[in-house]
Design a protein around this motif. Sequence first.
Motif: not given
Length: 253
Positions: A27-28, A32-35, A102-104, A188-190
């Motif tokens: 979702a983050a 942000a639109g990025r990795g 977030a995707a929807v 930073g969280t899996p």
Amino acid sequence: MSAPAAGGPGVSAPVAPAAWAASDPYAAALRAGRGPLFLRRADGWLLPLEVERWCAAADRADRAALDRCEGRVLDVGCGPGRLVAELAGRGRTALGVDVSEAAVAHTGRLGGRAVRRSVFEPLPGEGRWGTVLLMDGNIGIGGRPCALLERVAQLLAPGGLLIAETAPGDVDERAEVQVVDTGGALTGTPGHPFAWARVGTPALLRYAARAGLRPDAQWSADGRRFAALRTRTRNTTAETANRAAVISSQWPR
């Protein structure tokens, strides 16, 4: 994280939804639109997730696949919605399905329609979709490709088309993975562990045969690989009339 969803009627066994799409790092990344974002196996192996491409407009390979779409289009695991938005821009009826809120939401901002749901939950228009999309490796949803293809066959109309993007080579593997942001720039969280699969075209065709889908076409574009498959056609006009009456009540009003 939502609870595992039971399979629809006729699906061989319950399969968990794509839990990675509901994870915080995913979702983050969409916001942000990025990795950077990766799928990580227990042994430490990392598969990069192409967040920037998913959040951009449909590219040439995407458009070539969408050119093959027939009738109403259901994009399973639609992500941020670039394909649904492209189809809407063409005047096509299209709906995205994703378990990520977030995707929807992102799909809606692009002008597309999407529902927050697992593919294994009840969906609008079951048995009436002209095309189902499994792009960006979404043949891996649930970690059991055969069960997913059985479900897709239920969603498609008789003679309907599945367009799937496959992994390079003769790959057929299943693993438990997590979505991770290795740089810590996003959260930073899996994410929670979930089942996933990677399937090449040869394995896809083997599973498709078990699900009653027949090969229609194979092609490559910009280093990506695709396959199209069709459902069987209906046998009787009585069945046709009955299915149409039932399915028509499932479309959103």
